[in-house]
Scaffold this motif. Structure first.
Motif, PDB file in Angstrom:
ATOM      1  N   ALA A   1       3.915   2.955 -10.058  1.00 43.09           N
ATOM      2  CA  ALA A   1       3.293   4.165  -9.504  1.00 43.09           C
ATOM      3  C   ALA A   1       3.067   4.020  -7.999  1.00 43.09           C
ATOM      4  N   VAL A   2       2.629   2.853  -7.566  1.00 34.96           N
ATOM      5  CA  VAL A   2       2.420   2.621  -6.127  1.00 34.96           C
ATOM      6  C   VAL A   2       3.751   2.687  -5.376  1.00 34.96           C
ATOM      7  N   ALA A   3       4.795   2.115  -5.953  1.00 33.10           N
ATOM      8  CA  ALA A   3       6.111   2.163  -5.307  1.00 33.10           C
ATOM      9  C   ALA A   3       6.622   3.597  -5.213  1.00 33.10           C
ATOM     10  N   ALA A   4       6.449   4.372  -6.264  1.00 32.82           N
ATOM     11  CA  ALA A   4       6.884   5.775  -6.248  1.00 32.82           C
ATOM     12  C   ALA A   4       6.080   6.575  -5.224  1.00 32.82           C
ATOM     13  N   TYR A   5       4.772   6.345  -5.171  1.00 33.27           N
ATOM     14  CA  TYR A   5       3.926   7.057  -4.221  1.00 33.27           C
ATOM     15  C   TYR A   5       4.345   6.750  -2.786  1.00 33.27           C
TER      16      TYR A   5
ATOM     17  N   THR B   1       6.598   8.711   2.279  1.00 33.02           N
ATOM     18  CA  THR B   1       7.478   8.565   3.441  1.00 33.02           C
ATOM     19  C   THR B   1       8.337   9.804   3.632  1.00 33.02           C
ATOM     20  N   GLY B   2       8.901  10.312   2.552  1.00 37.64           N
ATOM     21  CA  GLY B   2       9.748  11.504   2.632  1.00 37.64           C
ATOM     22  C   GLY B   2       8.969  12.748   3.031  1.00 37.64           C
ATOM     23  N   THR B   3       7.758  12.899   2.491  1.00 32.61           N
ATOM     24  CA  THR B   3       6.985  14.096   2.803  1.00 32.61           C
ATOM     25  C   THR B   3       6.468  14.084   4.233  1.00 32.61           C
TER      26      THR B   3
END
Length: 68
Positions: free
Chosen positions: A31-35, A40-42
């Motif tokens: 979950a931390v990696a996905a967040y 970064t993208g947003t």
């Protein structure tokens, strides 16, 4: 005392708890990696959108001339 040690070795209740702790830690790590990836993208998209909007005029009209 030997009977207590033999029963302790056969008991698997603690092993199940350890399995759940490891699985929960893995899910939290994912979950931390996905967040981090999404954040970064947003941030980049928000900056691009902000730059684009700052260069636009409401209604698409040209800016009003400044008169002295």
């Amino acid at each position: 005392m030997m009977k207590f040690i033999a029963n302790f070795r056969k008991d698997e209740d603690g092993a199940v708890t350890v399995d759940w702790v490891v699985l929960t830690a893995a899910v939290v790590g994912l979950a931390v990696a996905a967040y981090t990836s999404i954040q970064t993208g947003t941030v980049a998209l928000t900056g691009t959108t902000s730059t684009y909007i700052e260069g636009r005029t409401p209604g698409g009209a040209a800016p009003a001339p400044v008169t002295p």
